[in-house]
Design a protein around this motif. Structure first.
Motif, short mmCIF file in Angstrom:
data_model
loop_
_atom_site.label_atom_id
_atom_site.label_comp_id
_atom_site.label_asym_id
_atom_site.label_seq_id
_atom_site.Cartn_x
_atom_site.Cartn_y
_atom_site.Cartn_z
N MET A 39 0.85 -1.29 -0.02
CA MET A 39 -0.16 0.02 -0.05
C MET A 39 0.75 1.35 -0.13
N VAL A 40 1.88 1.15 0.58
CA VAL A 40 2.80 2.76 1.04
C VAL A 40 3.43 2.90 -0.31
N LEU A 41 4.19 1.93 -1.19
CA LEU A 41 4.60 2.14 -2.54
C LEU A 41 3.48 2.66 -3.28
N ASP A 42 2.37 1.84 -3.35
CA ASP A 42 1.37 2.48 -4.36
C ASP A 42 0.98 4.01 -4.03
N LEU A 43 0.94 4.25 -2.95
CA LEU A 43 0.53 5.76 -2.44
C LEU A 43 1.40 6.61 -2.80
N VAL A 44 2.90 6.25 -2.71
CA VAL A 44 3.89 7.08 -2.92
C VAL A 44 4.11 7.59 -4.60
N VAL A 45 3.67 6.46 -5.28
CA VAL A 45 3.62 6.57 -6.69
C VAL A 45 2.22 7.46 -6.99
N ILE A 46 1.28 7.28 -6.55
CA ILE A 46 -0.12 7.95 -6.65
C ILE A 46 -0.01 9.28 -6.24
N GLY A 47 0.83 9.54 -5.41
CA GLY A 47 0.91 10.87 -4.59
C GLY A 47 1.96 11.76 -5.55
N LEU A 48 2.80 11.12 -6.14
CA LEU A 48 3.85 11.83 -6.93
C LEU A 48 2.99 12.27 -8.21
N SER A 51 -12.42 -6.62 -1.59
CA SER A 51 -11.09 -6.39 -2.06
C SER A 51 -10.85 -6.70 -3.40
N THR A 52 -11.82 -7.68 -4.17
CA THR A 52 -11.48 -7.79 -5.51
C THR A 52 -12.32 -6.47 -6.40
N ALA A 53 -13.21 -5.98 -5.81
CA ALA A 53 -14.05 -5.07 -6.21
C ALA A 53 -13.08 -3.83 -6.30
N ALA A 54 -12.13 -3.53 -5.23
CA ALA A 54 -11.17 -2.38 -5.11
C ALA A 54 -10.28 -2.46 -6.34
N LEU A 55 -9.96 -3.81 -6.42
CA LEU A 55 -8.82 -4.04 -7.42
C LEU A 55 -9.18 -4.05 -8.89
N ALA A 56 -10.61 -4.22 -8.95
CA ALA A 56 -11.22 -4.05 -10.43
C ALA A 56 -11.24 -2.68 -10.67
N LYS A 63 -9.19 -0.15 -9.73
CA LYS A 63 -7.85 0.43 -9.85
C LYS A 63 -7.47 0.01 -11.23
N LEU A 64 -7.67 -1.44 -11.63
CA LEU A 64 -7.77 -1.83 -12.88
C LEU A 64 -8.21 -1.14 -13.95
N SER A 65 -9.39 -0.80 -13.62
CA SER A 65 -10.33 -0.02 -14.84
C SER A 65 -9.63 1.28 -14.93
N LEU A 66 -9.20 1.94 -13.75
CA LEU A 66 -8.68 3.39 -13.71
C LEU A 66 -7.29 3.13 -14.36
N GLY A 119 -7.84 6.35 -3.13
CA GLY A 119 -8.79 5.94 -2.41
C GLY A 119 -8.93 4.48 -2.55
N ALA A 120 -8.79 3.88 -3.72
CA ALA A 120 -9.05 2.35 -3.93
C ALA A 120 -7.84 1.81 -3.24
#
Length: 214
Positions: A1-10, A69-74, A76-79, A132-133
């Protein structure tokens, strides 16, 4: 989660559109006050999105392979696919003569409330939604999670904060420096949008597919 948030925040903080509009705000009358209103509204949106996610999850990470959990990943995948499609389409179209939006010319005369409204409207909502996802995996019983979420919000706002502080404490130098920065951003806006869309989109697709199949 932390790495994803860093990438998204940047990805959020380097977006060209809101940075250009913010520079124009700072350059106008009462620019520092309008910039502060913009930042407060911007921060409020990011915090409310995270707070809403935490409220829905109860502050506990979603169970892996569960329906939520699967819905949240879906999501992110669609985005991610949407960003890749947009970035590739824009890349294929190539660079075209660009004119600044007409409403940019009116930024000198807007009110503090309008500046705050821009802080909401100019959020890159697709990327914010990806954040958010990602936050559905937050474990609010851990101090590290609080720090990660606070760091994400500050990172996503860092470009605005730096410019606001620069204009506040070095107004003379900021007038020239921010004007040069605006010119550079406008000259590289298409490349920035393509790079951001493709880079972040591929990242989200890869991370989401990994989460779905692992």
């Amino acid at each position: 989660m932390v790495l994803d948030l860093v990438v998204i925040g940047l990805a959020i903080t380097v977006g060209p559109l809101h940075n250009t509009a913010f520079i124009l705000l700072l350059s106008g009358p009462k620019g520092v006050r309008k910039g502060l209103a913009f930042i407060l509204a911007w921060l409020a949106c990011l915090v409310l999105v995270i707070a809403g996610v935490v409220l829905v999850t109860g502050g506990e990470p979603l169970v892996h392979k569960s329906a939520p959990s699967t819905a949240a990943l879906a999501v992110k995948l669609s985005l991610g696919f949407g960003m890749v499609f947009y970035g590739e389409r824009k890349r294929r179209r190539g660079r075209r003569p660009r004119q600044s939006p007409k409403w940019f010319a009116r930024l000198d005369n807007i009110s503090l409330w309008s500046a705050a409204g821009l802080g909401i409207l100019l959020q890159p909502w697709g990327i914010v939604a990806a954040g958010g996802a990602t936050a559905v995996q937050a474990n609010m019983s851990s101090l590290a999670t609080y720090l990660a979420l606070i760091g994400y919000v500050l990172l996503a706002t860092s470009s605005l904060l730096v410019m606001e502080l620069y204009a506040t404490f070095r107004p003379t130098a900021a007038a020239t420096g921010l004007s040069d920065l605006r010119s550079w951003i406008e000259g590289h806006q298409d490349q920035a949008i393509v790079s951001l869309s493709l880079g972040l989109g591929l990242w989200l697709v890869g991370q989401s597919l990994y989460g779905l199949v692992s």
